[in-house]
Design an enzyme around this catalytic site. Structure first.
Site, mmCIF file in Angstrom:
data_model
loop_
_atom_site.group_PDB
_atom_site.id
_atom_site.type_symbol
_atom_site.label_atom_id
_atom_site.label_comp_id
_atom_site.label_asym_id
_atom_site.label_seq_id
_atom_site.Cartn_x
_atom_site.Cartn_y
_atom_site.Cartn_z
ATOM 1 N N LYS A 104 0.694 -1.229 0.149
ATOM 2 C CA LYS A 104 -0.121 0.023 -0.063
ATOM 3 C C LYS A 104 1.023 1.264 0.034
ATOM 4 O O LYS A 104 0.560 2.140 0.711
ATOM 5 C CB LYS A 104 -1.038 0.082 1.128
ATOM 6 C CG LYS A 104 -2.168 0.923 1.116
ATOM 7 C CD LYS A 104 -3.381 0.490 1.969
ATOM 8 C CE LYS A 104 -4.428 1.622 1.906
ATOM 9 N NZ LYS A 104 -5.132 1.567 0.556
HETATM 10 N N1 PMP Z 1 -7.382 -3.088 -2.635
HETATM 11 C C1 PMP Z 1 -6.706 -1.869 -2.776
HETATM 12 C C2 PMP Z 1 -5.895 -1.694 -4.029
HETATM 13 C C3 PMP Z 1 -7.105 -0.919 -2.014
HETATM 14 O O1 PMP Z 1 -6.654 0.179 -2.156
HETATM 15 C C4 PMP Z 1 -7.972 -1.056 -0.952
HETATM 16 C C5 PMP Z 1 -8.305 -0.025 0.118
HETATM 17 N N2 PMP Z 1 -7.540 0.173 1.149
HETATM 18 C C6 PMP Z 1 -8.416 -2.391 -0.696
HETATM 19 C C7 PMP Z 1 -8.170 -3.382 -1.649
HETATM 20 C C8 PMP Z 1 -9.472 -2.910 0.206
HETATM 21 O O2 PMP Z 1 -8.704 -2.753 1.603
HETATM 22 P P1 PMP Z 1 -9.288 -2.610 3.114
HETATM 23 O O3 PMP Z 1 -10.399 -3.575 2.948
HETATM 24 O O4 PMP Z 1 -8.227 -2.812 3.908
HETATM 25 O O5 PMP Z 1 -9.817 -1.072 3.196
#
Ligand code: PMP
Length: 309
Positions: free
Chosen positions: A160
């Site tokens: 991320k």
């Molecule tokens: N994939 C990506 C590329 C994202 O940016 C996100 C958002 N954070 C998610 C999946 C979903 O992750 P989460 O459920 O932890 O927000």
């Protein structure tokens, strides 16, 4: 997230400061090389408790903390400090509605060269008011992107990093320019990874299927919550395995999960209707359960909600 309803305060450079004072220089390493890690966290206002409940705060902090190792980052704030800062920020901003928090750990040094080791990092966090990020009611119209997902050996999606969101922006923009709501991005091997900022699930013959954790994707906290809720509350079998592109066209239901997206049903892929073109029963049930849980209405899962006291 076009126009933002921004809180008056941010946490920046070791303290809470007015948002207009929370600024970085153009010399900052992260600005030049995309070397920042971030999280997106939601807080839901509970009228019953008259408090904002931050959803799975510890899990988000755990993810960003672990990812520091990929990026050779060290900061002075501990995970407990970050937890306290997130709660304090929502409190200082005085929000009594649904909010979003954006913790960032970034290479703050003013130095030349795309290096990681030995470059100073800092923590900051901003906070906004946030309603729905995508339509969660009628179902989204999505396409399969012509862009490929960044691979774990190029730019790890699991980390991320801000830099990897160029990939997301290309995919999302391609979809919007072509008149779709969102993209599904394939890996270099042609199997499905995820959406631009959300994980993906299909429902087929009563089974829930989602790509595996090592599938060039962000291992979403909403994904993990939905896997647990589907098993525990609906007794569903959840299978983590690669998904082929054409499985998207022939599944019974399809939905996205994410902090921003929440649980968002998809009604068509590449102009092919999924099921009858309306959010399916499993997607709707999981969405209902999810909304109850995040709003602190389900005693069993209240442990996932951190109240801002
Ligand atoms: N994939 C990506 C590329 C994202 O940016 C996100 C958002 N954070 C998610 C999946 C979903 O992750 P989460 O459920 O932890 O927000």
């Amino acid at each position: 997230m076009a126009k933002m309803d921004v809180g008056r305060f941010a946490y920046f450079d070791g303290d809470f400061r007015p948002i207009e004072d929370a600024k970085v220089s153009i010399l900052t390493h992260a600005f030049n090389y995309g070397t920042a890690l971030f999280e997106g966290i939601r807080g839901y206002y509970s009228a019953a408790e008259d408090k904002v409940l931050i959803f799975r705060l510890k899990e988000h902090i755990d993810r960003i903390t672990r990812n520091c190792s990929i990026m050779c980052m060290e900061i002075k704030e501990t995970p407990a400090d970050i937890e306290r800062i997130c709660c304090e920020l929502v409190k200082r901003n005085g929000f009594k509605e649904d909010v979003y928090l954006r913790p960032i750990i970034y290479k703050s040094e003013h130095s030349l060269g795309p290096k990681l080791k030995g470059i100073e990092s800092k923590f900051c966090c901003w906070n906004i008011k946030l309603g729905d990020y995508v339509n969660v009611e009628t179902g989204l119209d999505v396409c399969v992107s012509s862009w490929r997902r960044v691979s774990d050996n190029a730019i790890p999606a699991r980390a991320k990093t801000t830099g990897s969101y160029v990939n997301s922006a290309l995919a999302r923009s391609e979809a919007e320019l072509a008149g779709f709501d969102e993209s599904i991005v394939l890996r270099e091997d042609g199997t499905v990874s995820e959406g631009s900022a959300m994980n993906i699930f299909i429902v087929k013959d009563g089974k829930l299927i989602t790509p595996p954790e090592n599938g060039d994707l962000l291992v979403g906290i909403t994904r993990n919550s939905v896997i647990e809720l589907a098993g525990e509350e609906l007794g569903m079998l959840v299978v983590e395995r690669p998904i082929a592109r054409t499985e998207l066209y022939v599944c019974d239901e399809l939905f996205f999960t994410g902090t921003g997206a929440q649980v968002a049903p998809v009604r068509s892929v590449d102009r092919r209707l999924i099921g009858n073109g309306k959010p399916g029963p499993v997607s709707k049930k999981l969405q209902d359960i999810y909304f109850e849980v995040v709003q602190g209405k389900t005693a069993k899962y209240h442990r996932w909600c951190t109240p801002v006291e």
